[in-house]
Scaffold this motif. Structure first.
Motif, PDB file in Angstrom:
ATOM      1  N   LEU A 171     100.610  54.441  63.013  1.00 47.17           N
ATOM      2  CA  LEU A 171     100.043  53.956  64.270  1.00 47.17           C
ATOM      3  C   LEU A 171      99.109  54.960  64.922  1.00 47.17           C
ATOM      4  CD1 LEU A 171     103.092  52.037  65.777  1.00 47.17           C
ATOM      5  CD2 LEU A 171     101.237  51.196  64.317  1.00 47.17           C
ATOM      6  N   ILE A 172      99.312  56.239  64.662  1.00 46.07           N
ATOM      7  CA  ILE A 172      98.350  57.230  65.156  1.00 46.07           C
ATOM      8  C   ILE A 172      97.014  57.033  64.460  1.00 46.07           C
ATOM      9  CG2 ILE A 172      97.795  59.692  65.232  1.00 46.07           C
ATOM     10  CD1 ILE A 172     100.759  60.254  65.642  1.00 46.07           C
ATOM     11  N   LYS A 173      97.080  56.816  63.153  1.00 43.78           N
ATOM     12  CA  LYS A 173      95.845  56.564  62.397  1.00 43.78           C
ATOM     13  C   LYS A 173      95.204  55.256  62.835  1.00 43.78           C
ATOM     14  CE  LYS A 173      95.764  58.156  58.323  1.00 43.78           C
ATOM     15  NZ  LYS A 173      96.039  58.423  56.883  1.00 43.78           N
ATOM     16  N   SER A 174      96.032  54.279  63.177  1.00 49.88           N
ATOM     17  CA  SER A 174      95.526  52.997  63.664  1.00 49.88           C
ATOM     18  C   SER A 174      94.716  53.187  64.943  1.00 49.88           C
ATOM     19  CB  SER A 174      96.698  52.050  63.921  1.00 49.88           C
ATOM     20  OG  SER A 174      96.259  50.794  64.387  1.00 49.88           O
ATOM     21  N   PHE A 200     107.085  49.384  78.994  1.00 47.54           N
ATOM     22  CA  PHE A 200     106.065  50.378  78.666  1.00 47.54           C
ATOM     23  C   PHE A 200     106.669  51.704  78.218  1.00 47.54           C
ATOM     24  CE2 PHE A 200     103.798  54.097  80.474  1.00 47.54           C
ATOM     25  CZ  PHE A 200     102.720  54.122  79.615  1.00 47.54           C
ATOM     26  N   LYS A 201     107.710  52.151  78.917  1.00 44.23           N
ATOM     27  CA  LYS A 201     108.306  53.463  78.615  1.00 44.23           C
ATOM     28  C   LYS A 201     108.817  53.525  77.191  1.00 44.23           C
ATOM     29  CE  LYS A 201     110.808  55.345  81.819  1.00 44.23           C
ATOM     30  NZ  LYS A 201     111.944  55.663  82.738  1.00 44.23           N
ATOM     31  N   ASN A 202     109.361  52.404  76.688  1.00 43.71           N
ATOM     32  CA  ASN A 202     109.944  52.382  75.350  1.00 43.71           C
ATOM     33  C   ASN A 202     108.953  51.961  74.265  1.00 43.71           C
ATOM     34  OD1 ASN A 202     112.986  52.917  75.589  1.00 43.71           O
ATOM     35  ND2 ASN A 202     112.606  51.462  77.242  1.00 43.71           N
ATOM     36  N   ALA A 203     107.730  51.663  74.650  1.00 44.01           N
ATOM     37  CA  ALA A 203     106.740  51.168  73.684  1.00 44.01           C
ATOM     38  C   ALA A 203     106.148  52.329  72.886  1.00 44.01           C
ATOM     39  CB  ALA A 203     105.651  50.381  74.402  1.00 44.01           C
ATOM     40  N   THR A 204     106.924  52.838  71.922  1.00 49.14           N
ATOM     41  CA  THR A 204     106.467  53.983  71.127  1.00 49.14           C
ATOM     42  C   THR A 204     105.180  53.665  70.377  1.00 49.14           C
ATOM     43  OG1 THR A 204     107.913  53.280  69.312  1.00 49.14           O
ATOM     44  CG2 THR A 204     108.784  54.912  70.846  1.00 49.14           C
ATOM     45  N   TYR A 205     105.030  52.406  69.963  1.00 55.12           N
ATOM     46  CA  TYR A 205     103.821  52.029  69.228  1.00 55.12           C
ATOM     47  C   TYR A 205     102.577  52.220  70.082  1.00 55.12           C
ATOM     48  CZ  TYR A 205     103.716  47.600  71.803  1.00 55.12           C
ATOM     49  OH  TYR A 205     103.638  46.656  72.800  1.00 55.12           O
ATOM     50  N   PHE A 206     102.689  51.938  71.405  1.00 57.57           N
ATOM     51  CA  PHE A 206     101.536  52.117  72.286  1.00 57.57           C
ATOM     52  C   PHE A 206     101.181  53.591  72.408  1.00 57.57           C
ATOM     53  CE2 PHE A 206     100.395  53.479  76.611  1.00 57.57           C
ATOM     54  CZ  PHE A 206      99.094  53.019  76.635  1.00 57.57           C
ATOM     55  N   HIS A 207     102.166  54.419  72.605  1.00 61.64           N
ATOM     56  CA  HIS A 207     101.908  55.843  72.803  1.00 61.64           C
ATOM     57  C   HIS A 207     101.270  56.470  71.561  1.00 61.64           C
ATOM     58  CE1 HIS A 207     103.977  55.710  76.617  1.00 61.64           C
ATOM     59  NE2 HIS A 207     105.054  55.180  76.029  1.00 61.64           N
ATOM     60  N   GLU A 208     101.677  56.023  70.371  1.00 55.45           N
ATOM     61  CA  GLU A 208     101.100  56.563  69.147  1.00 55.45           C
ATOM     62  C   GLU A 208      99.648  56.113  68.974  1.00 55.45           C
ATOM     63  OE1 GLU A 208     103.566  55.899  65.751  1.00 55.45           O
ATOM     64  OE2 GLU A 208     105.358  56.671  66.738  1.00 55.45           O
ATOM     65  N   LYS A 209      99.355  54.864  69.284  1.00 54.42           N
ATOM     66  CA  LYS A 209      97.976  54.377  69.183  1.00 54.42           C
ATOM     67  C   LYS A 209      97.086  55.082  70.208  1.00 54.42           C
ATOM     68  CE  LYS A 209      99.470  49.822  67.559  1.00 54.42           C
ATOM     69  NZ  LYS A 209      99.717  48.401  67.922  1.00 54.42           N
ATOM     70  N   ASP A 210      97.621  55.248  71.411  1.00 50.22           N
ATOM     71  CA  ASP A 210      96.900  55.959  72.460  1.00 50.22           C
ATOM     72  C   ASP A 210      96.624  57.400  72.029  1.00 50.22           C
ATOM     73  OD1 ASP A 210      95.967  56.125  75.326  1.00 50.22           O
ATOM     74  OD2 ASP A 210      97.604  57.572  75.458  1.00 50.22           O
ATOM     75  N   GLN A 211      97.611  58.025  71.431  1.00 52.04           N
ATOM     76  CA  GLN A 211      97.460  59.404  70.944  1.00 52.04           C
ATOM     77  C   GLN A 211      96.370  59.492  69.874  1.00 52.04           C
ATOM     78  OE1 GLN A 211     101.099  61.159  69.390  1.00 52.04           O
ATOM     79  NE2 GLN A 211      99.956  62.627  68.153  1.00 52.04           N
TER      80      GLN A 211
END
Length: 351
Positions: A171-174, A200-211
């Motif tokens: 997801l970071i690469k995404s 939002f707090k638990n949405a690890t997928y969002f944080h990785e994409k944002d990163q």
């Protein structure tokens, strides 16, 4: 034709008893280090493949797998998982596999915990789950593992060494790929990175994409910049339009989940045709806006394939003793209006 070696043949080649060969092949009982080395060498030389199907049929073992996923009646993204589960059941219908599906509300941690406890009470051989709530998921995974239940996850990854297998995308690469796409179509300007929904707090997928998106900006010579914002689905129109009025320099919007169509609707309604939009997943609503170019690109996460592969890995582990990687990272497919038909296979050709 390739010779079929028997246990007796292997014992003679290795200079050991048939019982020793059986213990090495089935990894049970004790053998000397020398015998183990000799038998293993012969097995590798002849490329021995045990008849695992016959062995499991003889054992007469019925394997039970629980699937714990968000309720696809409430979120269309998960609807394709139902098809994925059904296809696995058909594919392995000749085997003694029992698959039970439990659905939880992806925005309600209590719903997740309730269904997780139901899984624990069922005492399956394995669980395939989506860890929507990270802290609670780690607790459940540890509890399952303590009962010798195999645990695999898909869609979004969490760090836990008790996880048997993860299926999904990097997801970071995404996120980096989304930034690259904006770099190509905009060249410069500000992009809003949006999360739409609760939890939002638990949405690890969002944080990785944002990163990943921000990493691309920091590590390349792009003229892009970004701002991150979260919105509720219920008040999206008021909140988003107010946000855009406060940030007139925004040229693109990156929606980090399948709710991209909700932003597309507002772009059409408020005639914000200069805004470029990239998001996720081949939901029917997203496809409609991709076809008319309101959405420029969709990144396909393919939940159906993820759950199919996750279940297949577990079944082949139990039935055939197949080695399973810790991670199955799937391709990150970029879809636009030109290659859409290759993924949907619903194109109609008129003479």
């Amino acid at each position: 034709m390739r010779k079929k070696y028997t246990i007796k043949d292997i014992a003679e080649l290795a200079g050991v008893s048939k019982g020793t060969v059986d213990r090495v092949i089935h990894k049970r009982g004790k053998v000397s280090e020398k015998a183990f080395v000799d038998v293993t060498r012969i097995l590798e030389e002849i490329d021995y493949k045990p008849n695992l199907i016959a062995r499991n049929l003889k054992n007469n073992k019925v394997y039970s797998i629980c699937v714990l996923i968000p309720d696809y009646h409430l979120d269309d993204y998960w609807l394709s998982c139902k098809e994925g589960i059904q296809s696995v059941k058909q594919e392995f219908s000749a085997f003694d596999i029992e698959i039970n599906t439990l659905l939880y509300h992806s925005k309600d941690v209590n719903s997740f915990l309730q269904k997780s406890n139901e899984v624990l009470n069922l005492k399956p051989d394995a669980v395939l789950m989506v860890p929507s709530f990270q802290k609670e998921s780690e607790t459940i995974i540890n509890l399952l593992a303590s009962q010798d239940i195999v645990v695999s996850i898909f869609n979004n990854n969490i760090p836990n060494n008790k996880i048997f297998n993860f299926v999904g995308q990097d997801l970071i690469k995404s996120g980096r790929i989304a930034a690259k796409l904006f770099d190509l179509i905009l060249g410069n300007g500000k992009v809003a990175i949006l999360y739409i929904g609760a939890n939002f707090k638990n949405a690890t997928y969002f944080h990785e994409k944002d990163q990943g998106f921000k990493e691309y900006i920091q590590q390349t010579e792009t003229a892009l910049s970004s701002v991150t914002k979260t919105f509720s689905s219920e008040n999206l129109e008021i909140e988003l339009i107010d946000f855009l009025n406060q940030h007139p320099d925004i040229k693109g919007i990156f929606v980090t989940n399948s709710k991209t169509y909700m932003v597309a609707e507002l772009i059409k309604k408020h005639k914000l045709k200069d805004l470029k939009l990239i998001g996720y997943d081949l939901l029917e609503e997203n496809i409609t806006y991709l076809k008319n170019n309101t959405i420029q690109f969709l990144i396909h996460q393919n939940a159906k394939h993820q759950i199919h592969l996750g279940l297949t890995n577990l079944i082949e582990h139990f039935m055939f003793g197949k080695k399973t990687p810790k991670r199955n990272l799937l391709p990150i497919n970029i879809i636009n209006s030109e290659n859409l038909s290759s993924y949907t296979q619903k194109e109609t050709i008129y003479e």
